[in-house]
Write a protein that holds these residues in place. Structure first.
Motif, PDB file in Angstrom:
ATOM      1  N   PHE A  13       0.858  -1.189   0.000  1.00  0.00           N
ATOM      2  CA  PHE A  13       0.000   0.000   0.000  1.00  0.00           C
ATOM      3  C   PHE A  13       0.890   1.233   0.000  1.00  0.00           C
ATOM      4  N   THR A  17      -8.308   0.640   4.737  1.00  0.00           N
ATOM      5  CA  THR A  17      -7.934   1.928   4.175  1.00  0.00           C
ATOM      6  C   THR A  17      -9.224   2.726   4.020  1.00  0.00           C
ATOM      7  N   LEU A  28      -0.872  -1.375  -4.565  1.00  0.00           N
ATOM      8  CA  LEU A  28      -2.090  -0.571  -4.509  1.00  0.00           C
ATOM      9  C   LEU A  28      -1.743   0.864  -4.158  1.00  0.00           C
ATOM     10  N   LYS A  83     -10.632   3.297   1.496  1.00  0.00           N
ATOM     11  CA  LYS A  83     -11.368   2.775   0.337  1.00  0.00           C
ATOM     12  C   LYS A  83     -11.912   1.368   0.552  1.00  0.00           C
ATOM     13  N   HIS A 139      -4.132   4.627  -1.389  1.00  0.00           N
ATOM     14  CA  HIS A 139      -4.921   4.143  -0.255  1.00  0.00           C
ATOM     15  C   HIS A 139      -4.450   4.892   0.983  1.00  0.00           C
ATOM     16  N   GLU A 140      -5.331   5.575   1.634  1.00  0.00           N
ATOM     17  CA  GLU A 140      -4.984   6.242   2.897  1.00  0.00           C
ATOM     18  C   GLU A 140      -5.221   5.232   4.016  1.00  0.00           C
TER      19      GLU A 140
END
Lengths: 394, 51
Positions: free
Chosen positions: A122, A173, A152, A175, A155-156
């Motif tokens: 991420f 995340t 990916l 999302k 993504h936070e």
């Protein structure tokens, strides 16, 4: 990994080493430090004539809900590596999430995939190794994907869901949610400077300890070296924080020599490093395009692809080179290279060119060793420099 | 070592940290001045583990 033991230090060099001893305070007025013996919980005050601060750096941890779970790891030193290996051996995790897209992440992807673990990376940026040129990072991304790594972007990280045993089961995340049974946080390092700062040691604008070419700090009789302090970049002519083991060793030598009454200096670095992502070698030196522009250089660049050896030789692989240079003078500012053979060593020639402030035209005329098993008559570096040189007069 | 009758007190170098920079500094200091007393502190169980 362990180069020497405390016993070897004592026997070979008469150096006393105290492990599991944490220095908790520096008192520059009294010229004393306080040391906590961790195994006996005893504090002791010891006087010094000279002091060297080599406190290193620590892994940054994201402070998220659930981020203290016991299967969330960072990787900085030998102990971290042992912890990760033991966990994999004991628990046989199948799905790992790696946070961050830097060098630690890229090297660990290979280790996890060798254990057949499903590996998700991420990354906040849209490409891995975001400090490198996009064209290089794209090659790295392709190598990751070809080796089954899921990369990916954007993504936070939001948090971790844990089970009753305090283990992460889900990484969330903003999302989506991902089922995981192990997490590696590889989101950079922080220099260990708190104790030095408290003692009045001055920090630089990077947050690391400010030093000079003799590894002195602002305080008398106190030197510093390694990941806790800054280093001079010879290309940008600026003090930067670039925590790397080879620099730490070189700074350490200079600090040691000067603390012992010698007169040594460490002039700085051009910013060279190399790493391996599965089969792909990546190496770089000097400044990237963006950083060079930030320092006010008028930047141009040249990308070429060439064979690492004469094409008919077995094992010849494509090498991808990007040269970054000053528009009018052609002075080399940086170089980045990737390919499956002959990359990591080759970058050193360009590191020398940076030290000598050479132009791409001068580089194009260098006399490199040639034989078919090693390179082509026109080495990829010479081709790149030749092509770059053509841009100067167009 | 301290306070040995009549002997000149050795100069003492303390080093905080035993990963990469610390051990390099210790070894170099001792080579430059073998009379220097060098003492290195490391919070973890290993020294010279840096990479």
């Amino acid at each position: 990994m362990v180069v020497r033991t405390p016993q070897q230090f004592k026997e070979m060099r008469d150096i006393d080493v105290k492990t599991e001893h944490r220095v908790t305070k520096i008192d520059p007025k009294q010229k004393r430090i306080e040391v906590l013996n961790l195994s006996q919980s005893e504090t002791q005050s010891i006087a010094y004539d000279k002091l060297i601060i080599a406190t290193g750096a620590r892994s940054r941890r994201l402070n998220l809900p659930g981020s203290n779970a016991k299967n969330i790891f960072t990787l900085k030193d030998l102990q971290d590596g042992i912890r990760i290996k033991n966990y994999i051996d004991e628990k046989r995790p199948k799905q790992v999430a790696i946070l961050g897209g830097g060098f630690i992440t890229l090297e660990m992807c290979e280790a996890f995939r060798l254990r057949n673990m499903e590996t998700h990376v991420f990354c906040r940026r849209d490409l891995p190794a975001g400090n490198l040129e996009r064209e290089i990072s794209e090659k790295i991304l392709k190598e990751l994907q070809e080796n089954g790594v899921y990369f990916l972007t954007q993504h936070e990280p939001a948090g971790f869901k844990t089970n009753s045993k305090g283990e992460v089961t889900t990484f969330e995340t903003h999302k989506a949610s991902y089922q995981v049974d192990m997490v590696l946080m590889a989101v950079g390092v922080i220099p260990n400077v708190e104790m030095a700062k408290e003692a009045g040691v001055e920090l630089g604008k990077t947050g690391a300890i400010k030093t000079d070419f003799t590894q002195m700090t602002n305080l008398a009789n106190i030197y510093t070296a390694g990941d806790c302090c800054e280093v001079f970049n010879l290309v940008s002519q600026d003090w930067i924080h670039t925590p790397l083991g080879d620099i730490a060793n070189k700074q350490g030598r200079v600090a040691g020599e000067n603390a012992a009454g010698g007169k040594a200096s460490f002039p700085g670095v051009v910013g060279s490093a190399a790493f391996k992502v599965f089969e792909l070698e990546v190496a770089f030196t000097g400044l990237g395009t963006q950083v060079a522009r930030q320092y006010g250089f008028d930047v141009d660049s040249q990308i070429i692809e060439a064979e690492s050896k004469v094409g008919y030789m077995p094992g010849s692989k494509r090498i991808f080179i990007k040269l970054i240079f000053e528009k009018r003078s052609g002075r080399l500012l940086g170089a980045q290279m990737t390919g499956k053979e002959g990359v990591a060593r080759r970058i050193n020639a360009l590191a020398v060119a940076l030290h000598q402030k050479m132009s791409v035209e001068e580089i194009a005329r260098l006399d490199f060793a040639y034989a078919p098993p090693f390179s082509a008559p026109f080495d990829p570096i010479l081709i790149a420099a030749e092509q770059a040189g053509k841009k100067l007069h167009s | 070592m301290e306070g040995h009758g009549g002997m000149a007190k050795k100069e003492k170098l303390l080093i905080i940290g035993g990963s990469a920079a610390g051990p390099s500094a210790a070894a170099r200091a001792k080579r430059i001045n073998p009379d220097l007393e060098v003492l290195m502190f490391e919070k973890g169980p290993f020294v010279s583990y840096g990479s």
